[in-house]
Write an enzyme that holds these catalytic residues in place. Sequence first.
Site, PDB file in Angstrom:
ATOM      1  N   SER A 159       0.858  -1.181   0.000  1.00 23.51           N
ATOM      2  CA  SER A 159       0.000   0.000   0.000  1.00 23.51           C
ATOM      3  C   SER A 159       0.896   1.233   0.000  1.00 23.51           C
ATOM      4  O   SER A 159       2.042   1.196   0.475  1.00 23.51           O
ATOM      5  CB  SER A 159      -0.889   0.013   1.244  1.00 23.51           C
ATOM      6  N   TYR A 169      -1.402  -0.355  10.441  1.00 23.83           N
ATOM      7  CA  TYR A 169      -1.588  -0.809   9.056  1.00 23.83           C
ATOM      8  C   TYR A 169      -0.410  -0.351   8.202  1.00 23.83           C
ATOM      9  O   TYR A 169       0.145  -1.125   7.413  1.00 23.83           O
ATOM     10  CB  TYR A 169      -2.899  -0.268   8.498  1.00 23.83           C
TER      11      TYR A 169
END
Length: 279
Positions: A159, A169
């Site tokens: 990501s 995350y």
Amino acid sequence: MSSTPSLRPVPAAAAPEAPVALITGATSGIGLAIAHELAADGYRLILVARDLERLDATAVRLMHRYRIVCEVLSCDLSRTEGDGTIGGIRQVTDLIDSRRVDVVVNNAGFGLRTSLLRTDPAELAKLDTVLIRAVEDISWHAAHAMRARGRGGIVNIASMAAVTTMGTYAGAKSHVLIFTESLAAELAGTGVTATAVLPGFVRTEFHDRMDVDMSHLPAAAWVDVSTVARQGLRDARAGKVVSVPGVQYKLAYAAAQVLPRPLIRFASNGFRFTRQSRR
């Protein structure tokens, strides 16, 4: 469920020698888009996800649309057995060890509904298991099997969060990026490639599952999920180690390589506070 997936062929299915791709998190978002791209290229697919009913429905649609062979493996990558082993991951690695898989796409993942300090440690551990441990273990087994055959590809969905400091995350995706870069270096010259794909904001179920309202983002911030799938696979086939779909995110990634870290922290914190205030 057994680690042997259920084979569901349809008429005019792909020949047995068709290349085989295994995709985790294959029933929605980027994983599903990648499944469509590979199916269109004649790949035989192994779809991995938790929801068996949704897996079956996805497999049937792909088989009838593309006339390929599609298999499903229902497992929870975060599930731990009594002996401490992670049973869901073991199901996938056992499959990779027992048969030919030409392409592995590690896409399964989720985001936390709360900030780091407001999240239970057990949930943090679950996140690390799915986003880090599953990627490492599945990639390890795939790399050994592919290297023995002299060909193959590993695609790990990271990501753009990997270059930020936006919580756990981001930390997990940063780990995936660095792990994939290291893996690619070890596999150089073997005929096996490893590629980390760094999507930016993509319209999928991801943010809805986190109960996050992203309506404030401008249209220019979003990248179509099909673009992510096509660009990621194209770069993987070209042997690129890092793939960043979307011109705006290519520029952002390049900038992140030279910007001072305090500035990146400042920008990351600003986004996180905006997101929490709109929940």
